[in-house]
Design a protein around this motif. Sequence first.
Motif, PDB file in Angstrom:
ATOM      1  N   GLY A 116       6.974 -12.916  -8.525  1.00  0.00           N
ATOM      2  CA  GLY A 116       6.082 -12.098  -7.703  1.00  0.00           C
ATOM      3  C   GLY A 116       6.707 -11.718  -6.381  1.00  0.00           C
ATOM      4  O   GLY A 116       7.921 -11.519  -6.280  1.00  0.00           O
ATOM      5  N   GLY A 117       5.859 -11.679  -5.352  1.00  0.00           N
ATOM      6  CA  GLY A 117       6.265 -11.151  -4.056  1.00  0.00           C
ATOM      7  C   GLY A 117       7.482 -11.821  -3.428  1.00  0.00           C
ATOM      8  O   GLY A 117       8.319 -11.151  -2.833  1.00  0.00           O
ATOM      9  N   VAL A 120      10.507 -10.374  -5.122  1.00  0.00           N
ATOM     10  CA  VAL A 120      10.721  -8.967  -4.784  1.00  0.00           C
ATOM     11  C   VAL A 120      11.252  -8.864  -3.350  1.00  0.00           C
ATOM     12  O   VAL A 120      12.159  -8.084  -3.061  1.00  0.00           O
ATOM     13  CB  VAL A 120       9.421  -8.158  -4.972  1.00  0.00           C
ATOM     14  CG1 VAL A 120       9.593  -6.730  -4.489  1.00  0.00           C
ATOM     15  CG2 VAL A 120       9.007  -8.173  -6.444  1.00  0.00           C
ATOM     16  N   TRP A 384      10.953   1.788  -3.367  1.00  0.00           N
ATOM     17  CA  TRP A 384       9.498   1.920  -3.583  1.00  0.00           C
ATOM     18  C   TRP A 384       8.937   3.294  -3.297  1.00  0.00           C
ATOM     19  O   TRP A 384       7.794   3.580  -3.627  1.00  0.00           O
ATOM     20  CB  TRP A 384       8.766   0.840  -2.767  1.00  0.00           C
ATOM     21  CG  TRP A 384       9.209  -0.522  -3.202  1.00  0.00           C
ATOM     22  CD1 TRP A 384      10.056  -1.369  -2.544  1.00  0.00           C
ATOM     23  CD2 TRP A 384       8.892  -1.164  -4.456  1.00  0.00           C
ATOM     24  NE1 TRP A 384      10.274  -2.500  -3.306  1.00  0.00           N
ATOM     25  CE2 TRP A 384       9.571  -2.408  -4.472  1.00  0.00           C
ATOM     26  CE3 TRP A 384       8.100  -0.821  -5.552  1.00  0.00           C
ATOM     27  CZ2 TRP A 384       9.479  -3.295  -5.556  1.00  0.00           C
ATOM     28  CZ3 TRP A 384       8.004  -1.696  -6.623  1.00  0.00           C
ATOM     29  CH2 TRP A 384       8.696  -2.920  -6.611  1.00  0.00           C
ATOM     30  N   ARG A 457      -1.186  -8.001  -8.197  1.00  0.00           N
ATOM     31  CA  ARG A 457      -0.346  -9.025  -7.577  1.00  0.00           C
ATOM     32  C   ARG A 457      -0.517 -10.286  -8.384  1.00  0.00           C
ATOM     33  O   ARG A 457      -1.250 -10.300  -9.376  1.00  0.00           O
ATOM     34  CB  ARG A 457      -0.777  -9.257  -6.121  1.00  0.00           C
ATOM     35  CG  ARG A 457      -2.278  -9.470  -5.984  1.00  0.00           C
ATOM     36  CD  ARG A 457      -2.716  -9.658  -4.545  1.00  0.00           C
ATOM     37  NE  ARG A 457      -2.373  -8.554  -3.654  1.00  0.00           N
ATOM     38  CZ  ARG A 457      -2.995  -7.394  -3.558  1.00  0.00           C
ATOM     39  NH1 ARG A 457      -4.040  -7.142  -4.328  1.00  0.00           N
ATOM     40  NH2 ARG A 457      -2.615  -6.457  -2.707  1.00  0.00           N
ATOM     41  N   LYS A 463      -5.964 -15.258  -3.110  1.00  0.00           N
ATOM     42  CA  LYS A 463      -5.928 -13.787  -3.103  1.00  0.00           C
ATOM     43  C   LYS A 463      -7.250 -13.177  -3.573  1.00  0.00           C
ATOM     44  O   LYS A 463      -7.409 -11.968  -3.590  1.00  0.00           O
ATOM     45  CB  LYS A 463      -4.764 -13.283  -3.963  1.00  0.00           C
ATOM     46  CG  LYS A 463      -3.381 -13.537  -3.335  1.00  0.00           C
ATOM     47  CD  LYS A 463      -2.254 -13.114  -4.282  1.00  0.00           C
ATOM     48  CE  LYS A 463      -0.872 -13.456  -3.768  1.00  0.00           C
ATOM     49  NZ  LYS A 463      -0.301 -12.445  -2.863  1.00  0.00           N
ATOM     50  N   TYR A 529       2.188  -7.631 -15.525  1.00  0.00           N
ATOM     51  CA  TYR A 529       2.533  -6.943 -14.284  1.00  0.00           C
ATOM     52  C   TYR A 529       4.004  -7.197 -13.957  1.00  0.00           C
ATOM     53  O   TYR A 529       4.484  -8.323 -14.049  1.00  0.00           O
ATOM     54  CB  TYR A 529       1.660  -7.497 -13.146  1.00  0.00           C
ATOM     55  CG  TYR A 529       1.816  -6.765 -11.839  1.00  0.00           C
ATOM     56  CD1 TYR A 529       1.764  -5.377 -11.792  1.00  0.00           C
ATOM     57  CD2 TYR A 529       1.998  -7.458 -10.644  1.00  0.00           C
ATOM     58  CE1 TYR A 529       1.895  -4.699 -10.590  1.00  0.00           C
ATOM     59  CE2 TYR A 529       2.121  -6.784  -9.441  1.00  0.00           C
ATOM     60  CZ  TYR A 529       2.073  -5.405  -9.420  1.00  0.00           C
ATOM     61  OH  TYR A 529       2.208  -4.745  -8.232  1.00  0.00           O
ATOM     62  N   ASP A 530       4.699  -6.139 -13.582  1.00  0.00           N
ATOM     63  CA  ASP A 530       6.111  -6.292 -13.205  1.00  0.00           C
ATOM     64  C   ASP A 530       6.461  -5.255 -12.141  1.00  0.00           C
ATOM     65  O   ASP A 530       5.577  -4.522 -11.682  1.00  0.00           O
ATOM     66  CB  ASP A 530       7.015  -6.170 -14.438  1.00  0.00           C
ATOM     67  CG  ASP A 530       6.924  -4.798 -15.103  1.00  0.00           C
ATOM     68  OD1 ASP A 530       6.191  -3.924 -14.588  1.00  0.00           O
ATOM     69  OD2 ASP A 530       7.587  -4.597 -16.128  1.00  0.00           O
ATOM     70  N   THR A 531       7.720  -5.208 -11.761  1.00  0.00           N
ATOM     71  CA  THR A 531       8.082  -4.293 -10.671  1.00  0.00           C
ATOM     72  C   THR A 531       7.939  -2.821 -11.091  1.00  0.00           C
ATOM     73  O   THR A 531       7.683  -1.959 -10.249  1.00  0.00           O
ATOM     74  CB  THR A 531       9.515  -4.562 -10.160  1.00  0.00           C
ATOM     75  OG1 THR A 531      10.381  -4.801 -11.263  1.00  0.00           O
ATOM     76  CG2 THR A 531       9.540  -5.771  -9.249  1.00  0.00           C
ATOM     77  N   ALA A 534       4.457  -2.135 -10.544  1.00  0.00           N
ATOM     78  CA  ALA A 534       4.202  -2.184  -9.106  1.00  0.00           C
ATOM     79  C   ALA A 534       4.527  -0.832  -8.478  1.00  0.00           C
ATOM     80  O   ALA A 534       3.767  -0.305  -7.671  1.00  0.00           O
ATOM     81  CB  ALA A 534       5.018  -3.289  -8.446  1.00  0.00           C
ATOM     82  N   GLY A 556       2.342 -10.736   2.446  1.00  0.00           N
ATOM     83  CA  GLY A 556       1.935  -9.728   1.471  1.00  0.00           C
ATOM     84  C   GLY A 556       2.884  -8.567   1.636  1.00  0.00           C
ATOM     85  O   GLY A 556       3.322  -8.261   2.756  1.00  0.00           O
ATOM     86  N   THR A 557       3.260  -7.933   0.535  1.00  0.00           N
ATOM     87  CA  THR A 557       4.163  -6.788   0.663  1.00  0.00           C
ATOM     88  C   THR A 557       3.725  -5.598  -0.178  1.00  0.00           C
ATOM     89  O   THR A 557       4.199  -4.483   0.060  1.00  0.00           O
ATOM     90  CB  THR A 557       5.607  -7.146   0.241  1.00  0.00           C
ATOM     91  OG1 THR A 557       5.565  -7.751  -1.051  1.00  0.00           O
ATOM     92  CG2 THR A 557       6.271  -8.064   1.240  1.00  0.00           C
ATOM     93  N   SER A 558       2.836  -5.814  -1.158  1.00  0.00           N
ATOM     94  CA  SER A 558       2.535  -4.679  -2.042  1.00  0.00           C
ATOM     95  C   SER A 558       1.890  -3.538  -1.257  1.00  0.00           C
ATOM     96  O   SER A 558       2.146  -2.367  -1.542  1.00  0.00           O
ATOM     97  CB  SER A 558       1.664  -5.115  -3.217  1.00  0.00           C
ATOM     98  OG  SER A 558       0.435  -5.639  -2.767  1.00  0.00           O
ATOM     99  N   LYS A 561       4.370  -1.139   0.061  1.00  0.00           N
ATOM    100  CA  LYS A 561       4.860  -0.167  -0.927  1.00  0.00           C
ATOM    101  C   LYS A 561       3.899   1.008  -0.992  1.00  0.00           C
ATOM    102  O   LYS A 561       4.307   2.155  -1.159  1.00  0.00           O
ATOM    103  CB  LYS A 561       4.972  -0.826  -2.308  1.00  0.00           C
ATOM    104  CG  LYS A 561       5.910  -2.022  -2.347  1.00  0.00           C
ATOM    105  CD  LYS A 561       5.729  -2.837  -3.641  1.00  0.00           C
ATOM    106  CE  LYS A 561       6.426  -4.182  -3.537  1.00  0.00           C
ATOM    107  NZ  LYS A 561       5.997  -5.129  -4.608  1.00  0.00           N
TER     108      LYS A 561
HETATM  109  C1  LIG Z   1       5.465  -6.333  -4.446  1.00  0.00           C
HETATM  110  C2  LIG Z   1       5.128  -7.186  -5.595  1.00  0.00           C
HETATM  111  C3  LIG Z   1       4.332  -8.319  -5.425  1.00  0.00           C
HETATM  112  C4  LIG Z   1       3.780  -8.742  -4.079  1.00  0.00           C
HETATM  113  O1  LIG Z   1       2.419  -8.456  -3.997  1.00  0.00           O
HETATM  114  P1  LIG Z   1       1.538  -9.033  -2.777  1.00  0.00           P
HETATM  115  O2  LIG Z   1       0.492  -8.029  -2.572  1.00  0.00           O
HETATM  116  O3  LIG Z   1       2.429  -9.161  -1.618  1.00  0.00           O
HETATM  117  O4  LIG Z   1       1.032 -10.313  -3.267  1.00  0.00           O
HETATM  118  C5  LIG Z   1       4.037  -9.088  -6.535  1.00  0.00           C
HETATM  119  N1  LIG Z   1       4.493  -8.758  -7.760  1.00  0.00           N
HETATM  120  C6  LIG Z   1       5.254  -7.674  -7.965  1.00  0.00           C
HETATM  121  C7  LIG Z   1       5.733  -7.356  -9.329  1.00  0.00           C
HETATM  122  C8  LIG Z   1       5.589  -6.841  -6.893  1.00  0.00           C
HETATM  123  O5  LIG Z   1       6.363  -5.764  -7.091  1.00  0.00           O
END
Ligand SMILES: *Cc1c(COP(=O)(O)O)cnc(C)c1O
Length: 669
Positions: A116-117, A120, A384, A457, A463, A529-531, A534, A556-558, A561
């Motif tokens: 996950g995050g 990434v 992204w 995520r 979360k 779920y994968d990149t 994402a 958190g980073t999504s 993006k």
């Molecule tokens: C960016 C990303 C995350 C991070 O998500 P958060 O909102 O920061 O928890 C998790 N999984 C994947 C596949 C991502 O690309």
Amino acid sequence: MVEYGIMLKNIINLIKLDPSEEKYKKDISDTQFFGFPIEPLIAAEEKLLDSKTNSIAYFSMEYGLAPSVYHTFKTVNKIKESNVLSEHEVFSNMKDMDYYHYLPLRKIIDLPIYSGGLGVLAGDTLKSAADLGLPLVGIGILWNKGYFKQKFWFRSGGQLPEVMSWDPHSYPGLIPLKPRINITLSGQELELKLWKYYVYSNDLKNVIPLILLDSNLPENQEYFRELTDQLYRSTNGWIKLCQRAILGMGGVKALEALKYPIKKFHLNEGHAALAVAQKAKKQNLEKIKSIFAYTCHTPVEAGHDRFDVQELEATLGNEISQIVKTYGRDEKNSSLINFTQFCLNTTSHINGVAQKHGEIMRLQFPKYKDRIKSITNGIHTHTWISKPFKELFNKHKNQIGDWEADPILLKNVNSLKNNQEFRSGLWQAHLENKKQLAEFLKFWHFNQKTFTIGWARRIAVYKRPTMLLNDPNRLISIAKKLGGLQIVIAGKAHPADIPASLHMDEMLSKITILNGERKILRICFLENYDTYFAKLLTSSVDIWLNNPLPPFEASGTSGMKALVNGVLQLSTLDGWVVEAASKNIGRIFGYVPEAGSIGNEGDLKLNEDSLTLYQNVEELGDLYYKTLVGIQKPENSEWVEMMINCISESGFFSTQRMVKEYSGQVWAT
Ligand SMILES: *Cc1c(COP(=O)(O)O)cnc(C)c1O
């Protein structure tokens, strides 16, 4: 011909490819490496091998590099089917569709060495280090069975974890190396194979090598071979500890075997703590603390590794155990070793991953508060950003500046606020991205026009994954009032995280309740779920929902993006969002703990917070439709205004800015 042969031989020696592995030589020539230029690779290796270079080693348990959407290597060799095909089912409130359709995906799978995050972020860090031309080597593990494969359980609603399989031997760009290393675990020799994956800069002028350790060798006992099969396998404490020993102790030995004279060791999370102990075998730890830096990524208790002292002694041997016991005793329970504690005691730089997280860490670890700093996370903009947005920004390069060289310049989109062409261009670029999502989910009747919310995520309790589905009837009434609502969800729960799996079950059963409402409300939960997903989701929905319980989301980073793609934020006040909350980037809602307090991880406040969430969904949906149908034209649309605010903030939340800060404040000192 002869000269070409010598040149190539030198290159093979330089990159330390195992020369007995003939097939790789077809993808490597004196000009090319899997379809990418070879010169930067030679230059980077020579620089890293030079003892005058201030090289940095970056250790991380996981790396999400997203090669399916960015810098995809080419190969003339055959790629095994398991590296190309990924099956994704959908769990929706349109059950018939779920039975008849899979998502149509045929592309290279992403290198499955992340969950996950955190992974990434590590991947994006390497990419920005390459963009900045830094002398850095990544250290990680080759997970032979990835993380795990998520399978929906349609009958009762829930997730079944299955074994993921892929083939490291035919993954483009991943090469086996000649040197091998050994570490001793539980009194036995474990042999580790090394792999390398080069991470190219955006302009292809620099690279960063990533070294991956692998215990899956016939020479090793079966129980050793399995140590690098599954990321975060937590069947028992011994496996967890051995995985950390491979990363930390093995990683240091790998750097020595590859002859990289490293000056700084960066621990991305405490998983790599044993790198410090390995270095301290040869030098007095008190004298070398200055070479270690540590970034902590979570305020959640379960995120801190603890090990039983006796197990640690039996597994790691006397010398390493002595060092770890001296610096890593858990403050609350002296029969445990706490890796977070160990890192706090042995490194000279300690960082949280957002300003808020720094504050929380200082509350959690008051003894270290003067040394705890924070550097806010980011994303690798080039990975992204979607094509329509990239093209639009380039069209307005005169005003924005060379944002590809430095994403921070995206703040200049503010100066385009009165530019009608830019404003309508933004709305069009967004609709273009949405069209892609609609096409992707066409069997589920998704369309380009309907207001769409995304949540994707890791499924972790803090979360609050179920919040949007808290009251299904309210969702129906919102959808009716607005004239249509689409929701797309994705995420995996760690197989051993039972509470998270229960949330997953709840989400799927709530979706089932909404069966038959598809004319007005469409909900799709995407499997695995994968990149790749994402990137698709963060660029193509209207609203990116982020509703962790403050203050447990370190960064958190999504959402970052989503920012760069002009997708509005609907978020609680936590992590990175705190630093952009005043900039009108969408809506901020929900519970906020009292200043100076850490709050209670167990009290999710779902009922209170979902009420304000629904209100905000309604208001934002209303604004969206006003722009869609032209009641608000792009030139005066509040929606477009917020899109511009998102983009102008996105430059700051880039790993380019983040890596520059690490480089100046941590690695250079
Ligand atoms: C960016 C990303 C995350 C991070 O998500 P958060 O909102 O920061 O928890 C998790 N999984 C994947 C596949 C991502 O690309």
